[in-house]
Design a protein around this motif. Structure first.
Motif, short mmCIF file in Angstrom:
data_model
loop_
_atom_site.label_atom_id
_atom_site.label_comp_id
_atom_site.label_asym_id
_atom_site.label_seq_id
_atom_site.Cartn_x
_atom_site.Cartn_y
_atom_site.Cartn_z
N LYS A 132 0.94 -1.33 0.07
CA LYS A 132 -0.06 0.06 0.05
C LYS A 132 1.01 1.17 0.09
O LYS A 132 0.71 2.04 -0.48
CB LYS A 132 -1.12 0.15 1.25
N GLU A 135 2.31 1.74 -3.44
CA GLU A 135 1.40 1.86 -4.44
C GLU A 135 1.26 3.49 -4.20
O GLU A 135 0.92 4.25 -5.34
CB GLU A 135 0.27 1.15 -4.13
N LYS A 136 1.11 3.85 -3.01
CA LYS A 136 0.79 5.25 -2.73
C LYS A 136 1.73 6.47 -3.45
O LYS A 136 1.73 7.23 -3.97
CB LYS A 136 0.73 5.57 -1.37
N SER A 138 3.69 5.24 -6.07
CA SER A 138 3.95 4.77 -7.53
C SER A 138 2.75 5.23 -8.34
O SER A 138 3.11 5.27 -9.43
CB SER A 138 4.07 3.45 -7.48
N THR A 139 1.72 5.69 -7.67
CA THR A 139 0.63 5.95 -8.56
C THR A 139 0.57 7.29 -8.94
O THR A 139 0.73 8.40 -8.03
CB THR A 139 -0.70 5.56 -7.68
N PRO A 140 0.37 7.44 -10.22
CA PRO A 140 0.29 9.17 -10.79
C PRO A 140 -0.62 9.78 -10.10
O PRO A 140 -1.68 9.43 -9.86
CB PRO A 140 -0.15 8.86 -12.13
N THR A 141 -0.30 11.16 -9.83
CA THR A 141 -1.11 12.21 -8.86
C THR A 141 -1.92 12.91 -9.78
O THR A 141 -2.19 12.70 -11.17
CB THR A 141 -0.25 12.74 -7.89
N SER A 149 3.98 10.17 -10.88
CA SER A 149 3.75 9.82 -9.56
C SER A 149 5.05 10.33 -8.62
O SER A 149 5.94 11.12 -9.01
CB SER A 149 4.13 8.11 -9.45
#
Length: 305
Positions: A132, A135-136, A138-141, A149
């Motif tokens: 988690k 992922e936080k 690595s995920t595009p904002t 990301s």
């Protein structure tokens, strides 16, 4: 039934019968000898000591060998029965010992299974928290970051800047500690948990620098650490190499560095940034021990940034 079979079938009950027969035979023989003597010498009871001595010699000389033989038979029968009982006791003790060993083995196996289950329950819970956190970052904002990301932004800041050495790059990375530092702390705790709690591990709760660096790597320890490593992208691995840089053994990151080396966490790390070898990534070869890069160490020609 021959004699050997009769002895094999001897029981306490049958022994009593044998002893009763022997006692009966001895009593009968004594009565027979006494009767014969009285029939031959029927002059009544004598008052002479010599006559009584002669009577005793007659009875003793006649019956003593027979009584001795019967006593020997009774003793041998008793010894045979005791030997059988001792043998039965020995066999029963062996069976009890074997059953106890099997029970202990089953209990130990059950205990090992429970220990492994407890470890895996905690491990996969930590792994879930790790994923988690990864992922936080690595995920595009949103649109203000142009769809990039946090990991992309921090990586660009660290490797695009004019940093002369790993310490400068580490300082640049720590400026973003508020947004990516949490992930590295979670990763450290996962690796520490593996090292100190894996069932067949050798690091133990002591978790000293010596045990991390020198203790034998257990097969399951390697397996669980590989599971964690499999979730890291190349970008995250490159930042990890910068994050764990430290000046000496007194630095708080030194144990983290030792874990990275122990579990070969940089094995698939590319040394390139934007298709070119990056001086900071290449310089990690001099900082980390060779085992940190695993079997593919220093092979950069086929790696991608």
């Amino acid at each position: 039934m021959n004699l050997e079979e009769k002895l094999e079938s001897l029981t306490p009950r049958s022994l009593l019968k044998w002893l009763a027969w022997i006692l009966g035979v001895a009593t009968g023989l004594f009565g027979l000898v006494l009767t014969l003597y009285l029939m031959e010498f029927n002059n009544g009871f004598s008052n002479e000591n010599s006559d009584w001595g002669t009577f005793g010699d007659f009875v003793g000389g006649t019956l003593n060998p027979i009584f001795g033989f019967l006593s020997l038979i009774a003793l041998l029968l008793t010894i045979v029965l005791q030997s059988k009982e001792l043998e039965s006791t020995r066999i029963e003790l062996e069976r009890s010992a074997s059953a106890q060993e099997k029970t202990e083995a089953a209990l130990n196996k059950q205990s090992d299974t429970q220990e492994k289950q407890q470890f895996e329950n905690t491990f996969f819970s930590l792994l879930d928290q790790h994923n988690k956190a990864l992922e936080k970052i690595s995920t595009p904002t949103g649109k203000y970051t142009k769809g990039r990301s946090v990991l992309d932004i921090v990586r660009l800041s660290v490797f695009s800047g004019n940093h002369a050495n790993l310490q400068d790059a580490k300082n640049a990375l720590e400026k973003h500690n508020d947004i990516c530092g949490h992930y590295f702390r979670v990763l450290y705790q996962v690796l520490k948990f593996i090292a100190t709690n894996v069932p067949d591990g050798s690091v133990g709760s002591e978790f000293s620098q010596e045990t991390i660096a020198d203790s034998k790597l257990a097969p399951s320890e390697k397996m669980y650490s590989n599971i964690v490593r499999s979730f890291l992208s190349y970008d995250a691995t490159q930042l990890l190499a910068i994050n764990c840089y430290c000046a000496d053994r007194l630095d708080t990151y030194w144990n983290f560095k030792l874990l990275i080396e122990r579990y070969s966490f940089l094995e698939h790390m590319p040394f390139k940034f934007k298709e070119k070898d990056h001086v900071l990534l290449v310089s990690t070869k001099e900082f980390y021990e060779k085992n940190a890069f695993g079997r593919t160490q220093f092979k950069t020609s086929s790696q991608k940034a």
